[in-house]
Scaffold this active site. Sequence first.
Site, PDB file in Angstrom:
ATOM      1  N   GLN A  70       0.824  -1.209   0.000  1.00  0.00           N
ATOM      2  CA  GLN A  70       0.000   0.000   0.000  1.00  0.00           C
ATOM      3  C   GLN A  70       0.858   1.259   0.000  1.00  0.00           C
ATOM      4  O   GLN A  70       0.326   2.359  -0.095  1.00  0.00           O
ATOM      5  CB  GLN A  70      -0.902   0.015   1.240  1.00  0.00           C
ATOM      6  CG  GLN A  70      -1.938  -1.083   1.277  1.00  0.00           C
ATOM      7  CD  GLN A  70      -2.649  -1.166   2.613  1.00  0.00           C
ATOM      8  OE1 GLN A  70      -2.662  -2.213   3.242  1.00  0.00           O
ATOM      9  NE2 GLN A  70      -3.239  -0.077   3.070  1.00  0.00           N
ATOM     10  N   PHE A  74      -5.992  -3.698   3.608  1.00  0.00           N
ATOM     11  CA  PHE A  74      -6.612  -3.349   4.895  1.00  0.00           C
ATOM     12  C   PHE A  74      -5.622  -2.765   5.898  1.00  0.00           C
ATOM     13  O   PHE A  74      -5.876  -2.785   7.100  1.00  0.00           O
ATOM     14  CB  PHE A  74      -7.304  -4.572   5.517  1.00  0.00           C
ATOM     15  CG  PHE A  74      -8.200  -5.318   4.581  1.00  0.00           C
ATOM     16  CD1 PHE A  74      -9.325  -4.719   4.051  1.00  0.00           C
ATOM     17  CD2 PHE A  74      -7.909  -6.624   4.206  1.00  0.00           C
ATOM     18  CE1 PHE A  74     -10.149  -5.403   3.165  1.00  0.00           C
ATOM     19  CE2 PHE A  74      -8.723  -7.316   3.320  1.00  0.00           C
ATOM     20  CZ  PHE A  74      -9.848  -6.707   2.797  1.00  0.00           C
ATOM     21  N   ARG A  96      -4.515   7.601  17.438  1.00  0.00           N
ATOM     22  CA  ARG A  96      -5.824   7.669  16.790  1.00  0.00           C
ATOM     23  C   ARG A  96      -6.901   7.013  17.644  1.00  0.00           C
ATOM     24  O   ARG A  96      -8.076   7.392  17.568  1.00  0.00           O
ATOM     25  CB  ARG A  96      -5.785   7.043  15.396  1.00  0.00           C
ATOM     26  CG  ARG A  96      -7.029   7.335  14.570  1.00  0.00           C
ATOM     27  CD  ARG A  96      -6.906   6.855  13.139  1.00  0.00           C
ATOM     28  NE  ARG A  96      -6.275   7.812  12.269  1.00  0.00           N
ATOM     29  CZ  ARG A  96      -6.926   8.669  11.471  1.00  0.00           C
ATOM     30  NH1 ARG A  96      -8.251   8.707  11.474  1.00  0.00           N
ATOM     31  NH2 ARG A  96      -6.269   9.491  10.696  1.00  0.00           N
ATOM     32  N   ARG A 148      -7.440  -1.308   9.051  1.00  0.00           N
ATOM     33  CA  ARG A 148      -8.617  -0.474   8.760  1.00  0.00           C
ATOM     34  C   ARG A 148      -9.179   0.222  10.006  1.00  0.00           C
ATOM     35  O   ARG A 148      -9.679  -0.419  10.930  1.00  0.00           O
ATOM     36  CB  ARG A 148      -9.676  -1.364   8.144  1.00  0.00           C
ATOM     37  CG  ARG A 148     -10.762  -0.642   7.377  1.00  0.00           C
ATOM     38  CD  ARG A 148     -11.636  -1.645   6.664  1.00  0.00           C
ATOM     39  NE  ARG A 148     -12.473  -1.047   5.637  1.00  0.00           N
ATOM     40  CZ  ARG A 148     -13.172  -1.754   4.744  1.00  0.00           C
ATOM     41  NH1 ARG A 148     -13.112  -3.073   4.752  1.00  0.00           N
ATOM     42  NH2 ARG A 148     -13.912  -1.144   3.838  1.00  0.00           N
ATOM     43  N   GLU A 152     -12.684   3.546   5.864  1.00  0.00           N
ATOM     44  CA  GLU A 152     -12.628   3.143   7.274  1.00  0.00           C
ATOM     45  C   GLU A 152     -13.890   3.429   8.082  1.00  0.00           C
ATOM     46  O   GLU A 152     -14.263   2.613   8.925  1.00  0.00           O
ATOM     47  CB  GLU A 152     -11.426   3.824   7.946  1.00  0.00           C
ATOM     48  CG  GLU A 152     -10.098   3.342   7.426  1.00  0.00           C
ATOM     49  CD  GLU A 152      -8.937   4.175   7.939  1.00  0.00           C
ATOM     50  OE1 GLU A 152      -7.996   3.594   8.488  1.00  0.00           O
ATOM     51  OE2 GLU A 152      -8.985   5.413   7.781  1.00  0.00           O
TER      52      GLU A 152
END
Length: 787
Positions: A212, A243, A325, A357, A728
């Site tokens: 990714q 993911f 996060r 994700r 997400e």
Amino acid sequence: MGAHTPRSKTEITGGAHVARQHDSAHKHVTGSADYIDDMPEPAGTLHAYLGLTDRAHARITALDLDAVRAAEGVVAVLTGADVPGVNDISPTGRDDEPVLATDTVLFHGQPVFAVIAETRDLARRAAKRAVISYEDLPHITDVRAAMEANYPLVTDPLKLERGDIAAGLSAAPRRLQGEMRIGGQDHFYLEGHIAMAIPGEDDEVTVWSSTQHPSEVQHMVAHALGTVSNAVTVQIRRMGGGFGGKETQANQFAAIAAIAAKKLNRAVKIRPDRDDDMIITGKRHDFVVDYDVGFDDSGKIHALDATFAARCGFSSDLSGAVTDRALFHADNCYYFEDVRLTSKPMMTNTVSNTAFRGFGGPQGMLGGERVIEEVAYALGRDPLEIRKANFYGGPGRDLTPYHQTVEDNIIERVVDELETCSDYQARRAEIIDFNENSPVIRRGIALTPVKFGISFTATWFNQAGALVHVYQDGSIHLNHGGTEMGQGLNTKVAQVLADEFQVDLDTIRITATTTGKVPNTSATAASSGTDLNGMAVANAAQQIKTRLVAFAAEKFNIPEDQVEFEPNHVRVGNELMPFGDFIKLAYQERVQLSAAGFYKTPDIHWDRAAGKGRPFYYFAYGAAVSEVSIDTLTGEYQVDRVDVLHDTGRSLNPALDIGQIEGAFVQGMGWLTTEELWWDDKGRLRTHAPSTYKIPLASDRPKIFNVKLADWAENREPTVRRSKAVGEPPFMLPISVLEALGMAVASIADYKVSPRLDAPATPERVLMAVERLKAMADEQPAENSES
């Protein structure tokens, strides 16, 4: 110009805001889509396989590889000493993640050597012949145990704070404390990790990597080879799923393939078995959440003090950003008057966990929703009432724990609309009545909301580039820095480009992502792929259009505002020219028909040390109602019905967006119900294959599954065509499934006790919760008689 000509047809085929199938859908269905393992191998290609350790924590006292080297077909065996550059692939630059371990083993299965052989089978067989001697050291795999043993943190913790938490808690009329354990999750992509490296002249190498983040692979390969980035070209046409598991985890495989290719001057491919892939690659972080909440009789939360400790594994990887996060999303849709949120990214002797994700957001949100659920059961109220009582509102109730003002709040409208169209209240009343008269089967229903921040919290990642060529015949070549992993990014970005030029979608050819065309790209992650790359592509198109308009105005002596791009045509004054003819004319007049586009997200900033800023450009919202049935004798359950209303702004492609929502919901449901990671007392991951690790089957999908886009929504920020990210945010909608299971369990004790279901709520956990509440219900009469 000539006489007036008729207008072109009213619209193009496949522009923005149109439902369009994935550009490779027919290839996916027929099996004709080419992945790296389908590519023709160059003559003489060698195959690599990793040799793994079998200790969770130990010093290597001897490494005997003679039998490996002598095995049939073996060409070379690489160890950490054979890394020509730096033996480290840490994405944070902490020098804590070796390509191949040398002196110390930090988790069971850590790669310590690589076999390079004529075939993959021979390499795999030879890797088993190594003799490794160890001096065992103490190991810890559990988060709580790591905290109790004062294990180190893999990176600096974060604290978000607003108000006076001590005063808020002490002044609150009611107060409770609790703990929630939240399990991890394996990415279980259909295509496992794979890389193929082809050596070039001098220090050059081309790497095909299932990643990714091609630019990071480029950097890490150069780092390991001891060269510079311009010597390494990384390419990827598509992945069979990512993911987040291919954001940093591809680094090791690409580096080993490249080192071997340059050492032996032959192409080298590496593809681990599924078992080894699951053992040696990072997963979603497990969390333990400790919370202390103060609230009043109306259900309004006055204060929340919560700690989010995570199983990070042996190295830092992305754990700092993931645990950050988690804190950013612990508030979800709720305003807490006084709040303190703290992260603890704990080191453990397990594989280093990584992006998945939601990137920690789901774990943070789940912890916050547990607090709502606790308050609801303590007050004997419907959790939906408590949610509504605590929603963000206007001035005075619109500041997050990280001091960003919530300016685009639409959650009340989303929830009210879903509550009505799903007939939530009537169904909940019917379920309560059903449970009163059902001795074995119990049912539950829950409505949960989602507010998810969109942007990389590392501000510098919020940028993207694109390359657009318009050829003489009017066909268009598109390349951008995003990667396609099945989510439809290429289709959406091509739709944006088609809309800009007003040409049919089939005019545009999308080519493999490559660091040789678009440099310094960010990972396709954080739900930002379309936002960033779509805007970069639009910018490239606008540059070309500006040149074309200036050319036409000068050549035909008309004002620039009389040059318009219409469906598959360009109107120049009163003359309507086919797009291809116009482009041919521009080429002959030496107009540059190529542009490198660029975009950076505006108006975002973040001061981590202060715990303040505007880390998110906007929020995406959604809500889901889930209904379940459980068997109280076995703990087995099924999801009977799900209704979803989700905000995608002005959807670029409703068909793809609905597919993303459905897929995210089922994957999130798996995380919360069946997907359990289990390490034994020797630190071995025992759930490392489909036989022991249970992802949802087609038969596990909700029996009734209604998904609807909030078609009235429009992003208040000037994103690409006013759309919103969709990768997400819907992953957290199945929190409603976990809470519905909780309601079904709580019916055992007349909904007076919080069921406190940990995740994943496997049938075993559901059954244990039922038995726990049965025991509490049985004890209640005795307590009453004594009083």
